[in-house]
Design a protein around this motif. Structure first.
Motif, PDB file in Angstrom:
ATOM      1  N   ARG A  26       8.997  32.001  36.924  1.00  0.00           N
ATOM      2  CA  ARG A  26       7.632  32.474  37.091  1.00  0.00           C
ATOM      3  C   ARG A  26       6.775  31.938  35.942  1.00  0.00           C
ATOM      4  N   PRO A  27       5.455  31.960  36.117  1.00  0.00           N
ATOM      5  CA  PRO A  27       4.592  31.619  34.991  1.00  0.00           C
ATOM      6  C   PRO A  27       4.768  32.601  33.842  1.00  0.00           C
ATOM      7  N   LEU A  28       4.333  32.193  32.661  1.00  0.00           N
ATOM      8  CA  LEU A  28       4.431  33.047  31.487  1.00  0.00           C
ATOM      9  C   LEU A  28       3.717  34.368  31.693  1.00  0.00           C
ATOM     10  N   PHE A  29       2.497  34.325  32.245  1.00  0.00           N
ATOM     11  CA  PHE A  29       1.758  35.548  32.560  1.00  0.00           C
ATOM     12  C   PHE A  29       0.654  35.199  33.545  1.00  0.00           C
ATOM     13  N   ASP A  30       0.061  36.224  34.122  1.00  0.00           N
ATOM     14  CA  ASP A  30      -0.989  36.045  35.120  1.00  0.00           C
ATOM     15  C   ASP A  30      -2.233  36.799  34.681  1.00  0.00           C
ATOM     16  N   PRO A  31      -3.243  36.098  34.154  1.00  0.00           N
ATOM     17  CA  PRO A  31      -4.465  36.777  33.722  1.00  0.00           C
ATOM     18  C   PRO A  31      -5.421  37.114  34.858  1.00  0.00           C
ATOM     19  N   GLY A  32      -5.089  36.679  36.079  1.00  0.00           N
ATOM     20  CA  GLY A  32      -5.952  36.966  37.213  1.00  0.00           C
ATOM     21  C   GLY A  32      -6.931  35.853  37.542  1.00  0.00           C
ATOM     22  N   TYR A  33      -6.837  34.731  36.848  1.00  0.00           N
ATOM     23  CA  TYR A  33      -7.688  33.563  37.113  1.00  0.00           C
ATOM     24  C   TYR A  33      -6.879  32.322  36.747  1.00  0.00           C
ATOM     25  N   SER A  86       7.616  36.333  20.112  1.00  0.00           N
ATOM     26  CA  SER A  86       8.395  35.353  19.363  1.00  0.00           C
ATOM     27  C   SER A  86       9.459  34.656  20.206  1.00  0.00           C
ATOM     28  N   ASP A  87       9.887  35.303  21.308  1.00  0.00           N
ATOM     29  CA  ASP A  87      10.875  34.685  22.183  1.00  0.00           C
ATOM     30  C   ASP A  87      10.229  34.026  23.399  1.00  0.00           C
ATOM     31  N   PHE A  88       8.894  33.900  23.371  1.00  0.00           N
ATOM     32  CA  PHE A  88       8.123  33.253  24.444  1.00  0.00           C
ATOM     33  C   PHE A  88       8.203  34.003  25.777  1.00  0.00           C
ATOM     34  N   SER A  89       8.622  35.255  25.753  1.00  0.00           N
ATOM     35  CA  SER A  89       8.852  35.969  27.013  1.00  0.00           C
ATOM     36  C   SER A  89       7.586  36.565  27.615  1.00  0.00           C
ATOM     37  N   HIS A  90       6.579  36.861  26.773  1.00  0.00           N
ATOM     38  CA  HIS A  90       5.372  37.498  27.277  1.00  0.00           C
ATOM     39  C   HIS A  90       4.260  37.378  26.241  1.00  0.00           C
ATOM     40  N   VAL A  91       3.041  37.689  26.665  1.00  0.00           N
ATOM     41  CA  VAL A  91       1.919  37.727  25.732  1.00  0.00           C
ATOM     42  C   VAL A  91       1.717  39.160  25.270  1.00  0.00           C
ATOM     43  N   ILE A  92       1.067  39.288  24.096  1.00  0.00           N
ATOM     44  CA  ILE A  92       0.859  40.596  23.482  1.00  0.00           C
ATOM     45  C   ILE A  92      -0.636  40.887  23.430  1.00  0.00           C
ATOM     46  N   GLY A  93      -1.050  41.970  24.059  1.00  0.00           N
ATOM     47  CA  GLY A  93      -2.459  42.318  24.061  1.00  0.00           C
ATOM     48  C   GLY A  93      -3.248  41.544  25.097  1.00  0.00           C
TER      49      GLY A  93
END
Length: 361
Positions: free
Chosen positions: A142-149, A206-213
């Motif tokens: 999956r992508p790293l995260f989905d900001p909705g755009y 730090s493990d590239f698993s998700h964004v913070i905030g």
């Protein structure tokens, strides 16, 4: 432990403490048909590895070199033909970082999860390998995260305190913005609306698993026509080329306690693509654009042969020279994007200068 290959952002202040008055030797354009080029120096193999957009469908290839002049095609290093692939097309802007003996490939692609059938459904993903020439395998499917755009052009900064920051560009797609430039274009009968891309930053685990905030807006095109940046950042609109203004291709580094964000504006496929920079006292801004922008742009208006200069990264070579790595076109080579390397300098007052675009004599 972060290797020196990952410490470009941490060490760049040390590289540029001395202002060199000598002209860098040019071998431009390189015989590498990439857009969005990124070069990694790997101490373990004592070689440079270049990644970029192009060279293979739905994936990435790499080139290697010992001297930054002669480059060998090392073949496909990432392909969407794998079980964990989440992208379907438009694989763009790869950047590779080394950490803990592994290599991490950040890239943009069109996400297959697209229930609304969006024309631009881009996200950023990560793949990993034990070798700089791959094969790179997606971490999660999956992508790293989905900001909705839709987002592209991921760039990572490794801070001295151990924190990581991800920078990316929100695509112009479905992002119409009211501005004096947009009002002018409509009054001229050129375009009904102007879409814009904006650069955001967000802390990265730090493990590239998700964004913070939550992502923070850092750079965008000027709203006022009186803004000193408005003329050069709006050339794709004012020339009638397209109804979009871009702020993309960000690259962050630190020098003398100041954070520099280099970025590109205008249409990547046109002659007006150019590079500027902004500075801040914190990795997440606020950033102030330089009055000397653009610092890299076409020279065809002045008798040169280069245009479409943009989407840069930086490289410190084994001799300590810092190179601005970017793509451009020439009147001799046509519309194909090719890789250029020109020296980057920082003046005593903190001003950035790129000695380019240059071509080999």
């Amino acid at each position: 432990m972060i290797t020196k290959n990952l410490c470009l952002s941490l060490l760049i202040g040390c590289w540029l403490l001395l202002f060199s008055t000598s002209k860098a030797q040019s071998n431009n354009p390189l015989d590498v048909a990439f857009g969005d080029p990124f070069v990694l120096y790997d101490e373990e193999t004592d070689a440079y590895y270049m990644y970029g957009t192009g060279g293979v469908e739905n994936g990435f290839v790499a080139y290697s070199s010992k001297d930054l002049k002669k480059w060998e095609n090392r073949g496909t290093v990432y392909t969407a033909q794998q079980d964990k692939s989440w992208g379907t097309k438009d694989f763009w802007a790869p950047e590779v970082y080394k950490r803990g003996g592994k290599y991490y490939l950040f890239y943009s692609a069109h996400w297959k999860e697209n229930p609304n059938d969006e024309l631009e459904n881009y996200r950023i993903g990560i793949a990993t390998s034990t070798n700089p020439t791959g094969p790179f395998i997606d971490l999660t499917g999956r992508p790293l995260f989905d900001p909705g755009y839709p987002i592209i052009d991921g760039n990572v900064y490794f801070a001295e305190d151990g924190r990581l920051y991800l920078y990316y560009s929100r695509c112009c797609y479905k992002n119409p913005v009211q501005s004096e430039i947009a009002a002018w274009a409509k009054q001229q009968g050129m375009f009904d609306e102007i879409e814009e891309s904006w650069i955001y930053g967000v802390e990265l685990a730090s493990d590239f698993s998700h964004v913070i905030g939550e992502p923070k807006l850092l750079l965008r095109p000027p709203v006022s026509r009186d803004d000193k940046q408005s003329e050069w950042e709006s050339r794709s609109v004012t020339s009638g080329e397209v109804n979009r203004r871009w702020t993309e291709g960000s690259y962050l580094f630190k020098h003398n306690n100041l954070y520099y964000m280099m970025y590109s504006a205008n249409h990547f496929g046109g002659e007006n693509y150019a590079v500027g920079y902004a500075t801040a006292s914190h990795p997440l801004g606020p950033f102030e654009k330089s009055a000397t922008n653009p610092i890299l742009q076409k020279n065809i208006s002045n008798g040169g042969i280069v245009s479409g200069t943009g989407h840069n990264s930086l490289l410190r070579d084994k001799e300590g020279k810092v190179w601005c790595v970017y793509h451009a076109r020439t009147t001799k080579t046509g519309s194909q994007r090719l890789v250029f390397l020109d020296e980057l300098k920082i003046l005593p007052n903190g001003q950035l200068i790129v000695d380019g675009p240059t071509v080999k004599p």
